[in-house]
Write a protein that holds these residues in place. Structure first.
Motif, short mmCIF file in Angstrom:
data_model
loop_
_atom_site.label_atom_id
_atom_site.label_comp_id
_atom_site.label_asym_id
_atom_site.label_seq_id
_atom_site.Cartn_x
_atom_site.Cartn_y
_atom_site.Cartn_z
N LYS A 1 4.58 0.86 -1.25
CA LYS A 1 4.11 -0.34 -0.47
C LYS A 1 3.14 0.02 0.68
CE LYS A 1 6.40 -3.27 2.89
NZ LYS A 1 5.07 -3.62 3.66
N GLN A 2 2.98 1.33 1.11
CA GLN A 2 2.19 1.40 2.21
C GLN A 2 0.59 1.42 1.33
OE1 GLN A 2 4.05 5.08 2.88
NE2 GLN A 2 4.59 4.56 5.02
N GLN A 3 0.72 1.92 0.19
CA GLN A 3 -0.56 1.81 -0.67
C GLN A 3 -1.04 0.59 -0.76
OE1 GLN A 3 0.11 4.03 -4.41
NE2 GLN A 3 1.20 5.59 -3.30
N ASN A 4 -0.21 -0.22 -1.21
CA ASN A 4 -0.58 -1.52 -1.54
C ASN A 4 -1.10 -2.44 -0.27
OD1 ASN A 4 -0.54 -4.00 -3.47
ND2 ASN A 4 0.93 -4.69 -1.87
N ASP A 5 -0.19 -2.21 0.92
CA ASP A 5 -0.69 -2.74 2.24
C ASP A 5 -1.88 -2.40 2.51
OD1 ASP A 5 1.87 -3.96 1.91
OD2 ASP A 5 2.77 -2.87 3.81
N CYS A 6 -2.20 -1.24 2.43
CA CYS A 6 -3.56 -0.72 3.18
C CYS A 6 -4.75 -1.17 2.12
CB CYS A 6 -3.53 0.91 3.07
SG CYS A 6 -5.27 1.48 3.79
N TYR A 7 -4.58 -0.97 0.68
CA TYR A 7 -5.50 -1.50 -0.26
C TYR A 7 -5.61 -3.10 0.01
CZ TYR A 7 -7.78 -3.29 -4.50
OH TYR A 7 -8.41 -3.96 -5.26
N SER A 8 -4.58 -3.64 0.07
CA SER A 8 -4.75 -5.25 0.17
C SER A 8 -5.49 -5.54 1.67
CB SER A 8 -3.70 -5.75 0.25
OG SER A 8 -2.91 -5.71 -1.01
#
Length: 90
Positions: free
Chosen positions: A73-80
């Motif tokens: 989730k953290q990866q996705n949030d930062c990427y987005s």
């Protein structure tokens, strides 16, 4: 499409300037400290890595996981967050 956090909305609403790494969506105090310890103290330094990886989602997420232990989730949030910022400002 998942909803974005207030942190995400605030980040992508304006130029990055000298914002700290913890201003990025998905990056809280623990991950922020880990990134700072590895030289990624500002959001623009993480953006630089994002651009070096040619904005590739899989490569960036893997880098984030290896560098600071970010979960999915953290990866996705930062990427987005960075992707949307780039779409608006680059």
């Amino acid at each position: 499409m998942s909803s974005t956090s207030q942190k995400h909305k605030e980040f992508v609403a304006e130029p990055m300037g000298e914002k700290p790494v913890m201003a990025l969506a998905g990056i809280g105090e623990v991950l922020g400290k880990r990134l700072e310890e590895k030289g990624f103290d500002k959001a623009y330094v993480v953006l630089g890595q994002f651009l070096v990886l040619k904005k590739d989602e899989e490569l960036f997420r893997d880098w984030l996981k290896e560098t600071c232990g970010a979960n999915s989730k953290q990866q996705n949030d930062c990427y987005s967050c960075l992707r949307e910022w780039c779409d608006s400002f680059l």
